[in-house]
Scaffold this active site. Structure first.
Site, PDB file in Angstrom:
ATOM      1  N   LYS B 120       3.939  24.929  26.495  1.00 45.38           N
ATOM      2  CA  LYS B 120       2.965  23.847  26.337  1.00 45.38           C
ATOM      3  C   LYS B 120       1.543  24.373  26.489  1.00 45.38           C
ATOM      4  CE  LYS B 120       6.076  20.151  27.258  1.00 45.38           C
ATOM      5  NZ  LYS B 120       6.441  18.949  28.004  1.00 45.38           N
ATOM      6  N   LYS B 162       2.478  19.122  35.127  1.00 43.10           N
ATOM      7  CA  LYS B 162       3.553  19.351  34.166  1.00 43.10           C
ATOM      8  C   LYS B 162       3.952  20.814  34.134  1.00 43.10           C
ATOM      9  CE  LYS B 162       3.194  16.643  30.157  1.00 43.10           C
ATOM     10  NZ  LYS B 162       2.420  16.209  28.973  1.00 43.10           N
ATOM     11  N   GLY B 168      11.985  16.712  29.169  1.00 45.93           N
ATOM     12  CA  GLY B 168      12.910  15.779  29.827  1.00 45.93           C
ATOM     13  C   GLY B 168      12.458  15.328  31.195  1.00 45.93           C
ATOM     14  N   GLY B 169      11.168  15.497  31.502  1.00 41.72           N
ATOM     15  CA  GLY B 169      10.657  14.957  32.753  1.00 41.72           C
ATOM     16  C   GLY B 169      10.819  15.881  33.948  1.00 41.72           C
ATOM     17  N   HIS B 212       3.349   6.307  23.502  1.00 45.97           N
ATOM     18  CA  HIS B 212       3.818   7.528  22.860  1.00 45.97           C
ATOM     19  C   HIS B 212       3.839   7.269  21.354  1.00 45.97           C
ATOM     20  CE1 HIS B 212       6.581  11.138  22.562  1.00 45.97           C
ATOM     21  NE2 HIS B 212       6.681  10.583  21.361  1.00 45.97           N
ATOM     22  N   HIS B 239      11.929   9.103  30.707  1.00 46.31           N
ATOM     23  CA  HIS B 239      11.363  10.029  29.712  1.00 46.31           C
ATOM     24  C   HIS B 239      12.245  10.227  28.501  1.00 46.31           C
ATOM     25  CE1 HIS B 239       8.329  10.829  32.703  1.00 46.31           C
ATOM     26  NE2 HIS B 239       9.293  11.051  33.569  1.00 46.31           N
ATOM     27  N   GLU B 279       3.420  15.046  18.710  1.00 48.84           N
ATOM     28  CA  GLU B 279       3.413  13.913  19.631  1.00 48.84           C
ATOM     29  C   GLU B 279       2.033  13.739  20.260  1.00 48.84           C
ATOM     30  OE1 GLU B 279       8.089  13.918  21.055  1.00 48.84           O
ATOM     31  OE2 GLU B 279       6.546  14.531  22.514  1.00 48.84           O
ATOM     32  N   ARG B 296      11.613  20.350  15.012  1.00 49.52           N
ATOM     33  CA  ARG B 296      12.961  20.020  14.537  1.00 49.52           C
ATOM     34  C   ARG B 296      12.961  18.618  13.962  1.00 49.52           C
ATOM     35  NH1 ARG B 296      13.843  16.304  18.651  1.00 49.52           N
ATOM     36  NH2 ARG B 296      13.114  17.008  20.676  1.00 49.52           N
TER      37      ARG B 296
END
Lengths: 534, 662
Positions: B120, B162, B168-169, B212, B239, B279, B296
């Site tokens: 990220k 993060k 997945g949180g 989102h 999430h 996103e 994907r």
């Protein structure tokens, strides 16, 4: 080839039909009162006490025993009506389906005088054994009875002993006998479970011994308790009189159902057709077809059309002996032959037609349904000389020696030897049901009173005494009233001279159940009859 | 780039997405190869493939994550390409590289694009170059804790910690005040290290009611990069997305233009080829910030297919063949509105605990504009080893209101028998005034209690009516199957003394149904209450047409043993009939320990005869990817041990029997 469909010309608005309907509905109301009395058992207090002990009523036991949503045909529900005993005769019995097997079920009603046996209980019970034996129906008894009604023991003790003989005879015939013991079954009653193939005793409830603690003390001086002498645990673990120890009443019923499920039971009669048509006409019309006035004939074809599959009927010898209809039909998918009184009187032709038809049914192995509305065989010079007795004897010979199953439905009158020729009670039909408007007697009340009056008048003339017209009128009326009363459906049914009064609208259902049950046994036509006098 | 021929595709995935990909393959005349675990042998996606290669094992690590075995399977079957679906190996750059090195087309973006977006922090750096809006970020590297805190103070509170490698949180923490920061940072670091083998963290401002919103992008090998508009996926639980839609009710045209343009810039920046999703976090003020790129096909791709009319899997395959994107895609338009609901086998009221086991019926009524992407046939056994998603139900309608209404109705009418699902929660969300007003954000399912949203759709009054329908259906079944006297009227009596009875265990209490067919009609009592004039039409074991309280309805009844599933316009109920008789032998021996859920015996800690104290662990059950300890309820001796290590057990299986010592 399908049989032709019976046409109907039934007019529900006709005066006669309206009158019939009103009359039979009133009789059904009277019947319902008797049925309600039978259901009430020993009355509210007794029922409450029974429930309070954690026990089920006999009808609750039966409801739990039979397959869910399957029919139950109660037999002789108004037994003992018109007597000093409670309606139902302290027992409930009938044909029910248990684990997919049609069985005869008989349960004592312990709320009625402790389930004790009175003369009508005994009649009902003996009829039950007969039904099991003739129709090869497994026998299930829900036992809880205080034994014979002692004040009437003289009427019960000797003939009643046949119960135990009957049980073991059924067993010998390969007809299973099962006793679920819910309570007392002592002294002579102890032989009921003992004579059965299978026994289930409810824990802490079943009590089965020849003599109780006081009697034992008197006889031998031995101190003992109920449980030691006849408890369920003792009989299950020690004496072996009980095959299964049930935790409670429901458990006993569950075990009973399992026993039946494991009988490897097969019916020996024919299998029903796969597709069955319902009758084309409304069974409701049967109320209007129940003759209120027995002097007015009813069209039997209208009645047959509301009972048999698809209202289809193939008539035999339609142009000969037309007072008696004979022919072939099917009921619940089973082939049957029908004999029905179109006009009340049987002449030589009708009698001979019946004798032939009954022989044919035996050749084909087809059960017979007798639909009675009969006043008797014709009397008079012409007929006697024409051999009416001889021809009536042919019919009675054929009925008596026929071995295919017979069902009898009485929809009106049944008088004189006509009752015999049309397979009345004494001719051992597998089942006999009557409509509420039925009347049964050796002859009509007015005729009977009239005959007596003529005899009296002749006796007076012979001795030269003056004949008292006023007294004769009084006597005639009294006799007529007594005979009328004793010929009513509720009276004869109370005497257990039939298997029950039915709502005319239920005729197809009742006969269907009875026929299906009867076909548990093999159907085999007679290979011999008595000598037919020529 | 030269065109590649693709004749056979191996789908390195399972369930609904494997079926979805195969559907397009069949339409394109391409052969299919499925791979499957031992647990999946009987799944529909296996049956539908032309060829199947068994990977063995049950857990993903033993099956769908075994890249080498999958490449071997492709070689064995002569597959020219691998489609990874979503999840499993779909974003694994190593796997993509291994495929390509083996001469197999990997249907997805280039290896380095996958790798770059996997981190990220790295992704954010690349996005900054492409002038994609980013939230200010504090990277947690070698600075002292005080230094980090000093930098974070500038972001303003609350903040979000993060994991760079996250998803997945996991490794994610909301911190609302400075005093908690150091401790939360440490926890996040440990979680991230444990989950991803990488403790690298970063900190962003935390947006309270963010949405989102993501943009579908597509690139080809001819330098084209396009977008296919946005999807809003704000309705999430833990999430994970639950309801997705396109277009987003939160975007106006200028915002849409800005966001899609940013997404296309982002894709260009990393040389993106094939399907991808950018996103964004959308704030209540209408500002949007980059979150991440999914390299994907997304689970929620069908909503885009509905509103744009493009088959995204077909586009993926075409791009992988080296074909340019079709001309029409440059003129793509939005048509109507599409909403997708994900049906999960889980209990929202119990923290979304997944459910597994037999599903006796799974039937979603077909209707105009409804698409069902399902993993299952009408009956199935849901295995505890994988994701609990049963199906995606997608509705395409002219407007958002209509789409929501129709999807809610379809879900209400669905017959889902045997497993707890989130159906009720989906229905109540879709019918919720705030949802209908477009007031969705990622905390929707926290603002509204999932226990309330997931309560049975029919109340106890409905349950009672359903019990009556179940009773009549069972009655019809018994009559139909009667070995003798099947022609006699149901429950006929010439001297009726009582009603027929059936008892059920309802959600709240026992329900007693009493009935009797009389000459005047059906007499019905529910919990002692006479239902008056009750009319009926069809009475079959499967369907009951009943007029009760003046309203006629059709009730669908499905009986499985003692369980009845009833679906009607009133809702759905599950009822267990209380048997007429209790069989003493059937009752579990006192002291029996039964499996609380299906699974595999992981470890036995006792033997037959072992004396145990209350609370001693007897054995460990592996179920739903979790270990469950089965402990002794009281002190005693183990008299029976009915399982061994490795035994598969169903819920309710007796594991051991303990004889209590007093």
């Amino acid at each position: 080839m399908p049989r032709p469909i019976l046409p109907s010309r039934f007019d529900p608005r006709s005066d006669q039909h309206q009158k019939n309907r009103d009359s039979v509905l009133a009789q059904l109301e009277e019947l319902e009162k008797l049925l309600a009395a039978a259901r009430a058992g020993g009355g509210e207090k007794s029922v409450a006490r029974h429930h309070k002990r954690g026990k089920l009523l006999v009808r609750e036991r039966i409801e739990l025993l039979v397959d869910r949503d399957a029919p139950f045909l109660e037999l002789s529900p108004v037994a003992a009506a018109g007597t000093e005993y409670e309606v139902g005769a302290s027992t409930t019995s009938g044909i029910g389906v248990v684990s997919g097997v049609e069985c005869y079920i008989n349960g004592n009603d312990p709320t009625v005088r402790g389930g004790s046996v009175n003369p009508y209980t005994m009649r009902k019970s003996m009829r039950g054994f007969d039904i099991c034996k003739q129709n090869r129906l497994p026998y299930i008894t829900l036992t809880e009875s205080g034994g014979a009604d002692l004040p009437r023991q003289s009427e019960i003790f000797l003939p009643g002993g046949a119960s135990f003989r009957n049980l073991t005879n059924l067993s010998a015939e390969g007809i299973p006998t099962i006793s679920l013991v819910f309570g007392n079954s002592t002294a002579g009653g102890a032989y009921t479970p003992a004579m059965c193939d299978y026994t289930v005793f409810v824990k802490d409830r079943a009590k089965v011994f020849l003599g109780g603690p006081p009697l034992v003390k008197m006889a031998t001086g031995e101190e003992s308790s109920d449980e030691e002498l006849g408890g369920a645990e003792m009989h299950s673990r020690t004496s072996g009189l009980s095959d299964y120890l049930a935790a409670d009443e429901a458990d006993a019923i569950r075990i009973g159902r399992e026993i039946v499920a494991n009988l490897n039971w097969k019916k020996f009669g024919p299998r029903p057709a796969a597709e069955v048509e319902e009758p084309r006409y409304d069974p409701e019309d049967l109320l209007a077809l129940a003759p209120a006035d027995l002097k007015v004939p009813v069209d039997m074809r209208e009645i047959i059309a509301r009972i048999v599959d698809g209202s289809r009927f193939h008539e035999f010898k339609p142009a000969y002996g037309t007072n008696l209809i004979t022919g072939w039909a099917s009921l619940y998918g089973y082939e049957i032959g029908i004999l029905a009184n179109q006009q009340g009187v049987l002449f030589s032709a009708e009698a001979q037609k019946a004798a032939q038809f009954i022989q044919l049914a035996n050749r084909h192995g087809v059960p017979l349904l007798f639909v009675q509305n009969v006043t008797g065989y014709m009397v008079g010079k012409q007929y006697e000389q024409g051999g009416i007795i001889k021809h009536g004897a042919h019919m009675i010979n054929a009925v008596s020696n026929s071995t295919v199953p017979h069902l009898t439905l009485q929809i009106g009158g049944s008088y004189g030897a006509g009752n015999y020729g049309m397979c009345g009670y004494a001719y051992r039909p597998r089942f006999v049901f009557i409509w509420p408007n039925s009347k049964t007697a050796v002859m009509g009340p007015a005729q009977l009173a009239g005959v007596l009056s003529i005899v009296r008048r002749a006796a007076a003339a012979a001795t030269g005494k003056p004949f008292d017209e006023a007294q004769d009128a009084m006597l005639r009326q009294a006799v007529e009233e007594q005979i009328e009363k004793e010929s009513l459906a509720t009276f004869t049914s109370g005497q257990v001279f039939d298997d029950g009064i039915i709502d005319p609208r239920d005729s197809r259902t009742v006969l269907g159940i009875a026929l299906s049950a009867a076909l548990s046994a093999e159907v085999k036509g007679a290979d011999k009859f008595g000598v037919f006098r020529m | 780039m030269a065109q590649l021929a693709i004749h056979k595709i191996l789908i390195a995935n399972r369930g609904e997405i494997a079926r979805r990909i195969m559907r397009t393959c069949r339409a394109m005349g391409i052969s299919t190869v499925a791979v499957c675990s031992d647990a999946d042998r009987d799944q529909p996606f296996v049956a539908e493939a032309d060829e199947v290669v068994l990977l063995g094992g049950t857990r993903p690590s033993e099956s769908y994550l075994r890249g080498e075995a999958i490449i071997e399977a492709a070689k064995l079957t002569g597959a020219d390409a691998v489609h990874p679906g979503y999840g499993f190996l779909s974003e694994n750059a190593e796997f993509a590289r291994a495929c390509r090195e083996a001469g197999i087309v990997f249907i997805g973006p280039p290896n380095d694009a996958i790798a770059a977006m996997g981190s990220k922090i790295e992704a954010k750096r690349r996005m900054q170059k492409a002038e994609v809006p980013l939230l200010p970020t504090v990277e947690v590297a070698e600075q002292s804790a005080d230094e980090v805190l000093r930098q974070v103070e500038k972001l303003g509170w609350p903040v979000l910690v993060k994991a760079s490698a996250g998803g997945g949180g996991r490794g994610m923490r909301i911190v609302r005040e400075p005093g908690q920061f150091a401790a939360q940072l440490e926890t996040a670091r440990q979680e991230s290290q444990a989950a991803f083998g990488d403790g690298t963290l970063f900190v962003e401002p935390y947006v309270e009611s963010g949405r989102h919103v993501e943009v579908q992008v597509f690139g080809d090998t001819h330098g084209n990069v396009v977008h296919l508009f946005e999807r809003e996926c704000s309705i999430q639980r833990r999430h994970q997305k639950v309801i997705e839609e396109s277009p987003s009710p939160a975007l106006n045209e200028p915002l849409r233009t800005a966001m899609t343009a940013a997404a296309v810039r982002a894709a260009r920046e990393i040389g993106y080829v094939n399907a991808g999703t950018v996103e964004f976090l959308l704030t209540p003020e209408g500002k949007f910030y980059f979150l991440e790129v999914n390299t994907r096909l997304q689970v929620e791709h069908p909503v885009t297919e509905c509103v744009t009319g493009f088959d995204l899997v077909r586009l993926q395959i075409q791009v992988a063949m080296g074909l340019p994107l079709p001309e029409e895609i440059h003129h793509a338009k939005l048509h109507g509105h599409a909403i997708e609901a994900r049906l999960y086998a889980e209990d929202p009221a119990q923290d979304y605990r997944p459910a597994a086991g037999p599903l006796h019926r799974f039937r979603i009524p077909a209707s105009e504009g409804v698409r069902v992407d399902s993993a299952l046939d009408e009956t199935a056994v849901v295995s505890p080893y994988y994701d609990a998603m049963l199906a995606k139900v997608i509705v395409h309608a002219p407007s958002r209101q209509e789409a929501a209404r129709r999807l809610g109705r379809v879900l209400r009418q669905a017959q889902i028998h045997g497993l707890r699902t989130n159906r009720e929660l989906l229905v109540r969300t879709l019918e919720h005034p705030e949802f209908l007003a477009g007031q969705t954000d990622t905390h929707f399912l926290e603002r509204f209690d999932p226990r309330v949203l997931s309560a049975p759709l029919g109340d106890s009054a409905v349950e009672r009516v359903h019990a009556a329908a179940a009773t009549l259906a069972a009655q019809a079944c018994r009559r139909r199957e009667a070995p003798v006297l099947g022609l006699a009227p149901s429950g006929w009596r010439n001297n009726p003394s009582q009603f027929h009875q059936a008892r059920y265990r309802g959600t709240e209490s026992e329900i007693l149904v009493e009935y009797r067919f009389q000459r005047s009609g059906l007499a019905l009592r529910i919990d002692g209450e006479d239902q008056g004039q009750v009319g009926f039409g069809v009475l079959s074991p499967e369907q009951i047409r009943l007029e009760i309280g003046g309203v006629a309805r059709t009730y669908n009844v499905h009986q499985v043993g003692d369980a009845f599933y009833v679906d009607s316009p009133l809702g759905s109920s599950e009822l267990a009939e209380i048997p007429r008789f209790t069989v003493p032998e059937d009752e579990a021996a006192a002291g029996s320990l039964v499996a609380p859920l299906p699974g595999v015996v992981h470890e036995l800690r006792v033997e037959q005869g072992t004396a145990v104290a209350a609370g001693d662990v007897l054995l460990v059950l592996d179920s739903m990817k979790m270990l469950h300890e089965i402990a002794a309820p009281a002190a005693g001796r183990v008299t029976e041990l009915r399982v061994e290590s490795g035994s598969h057990v169903d819920a309710g299986t007796v594991l051991a029997v303990i004889e209590e010592t007093s």
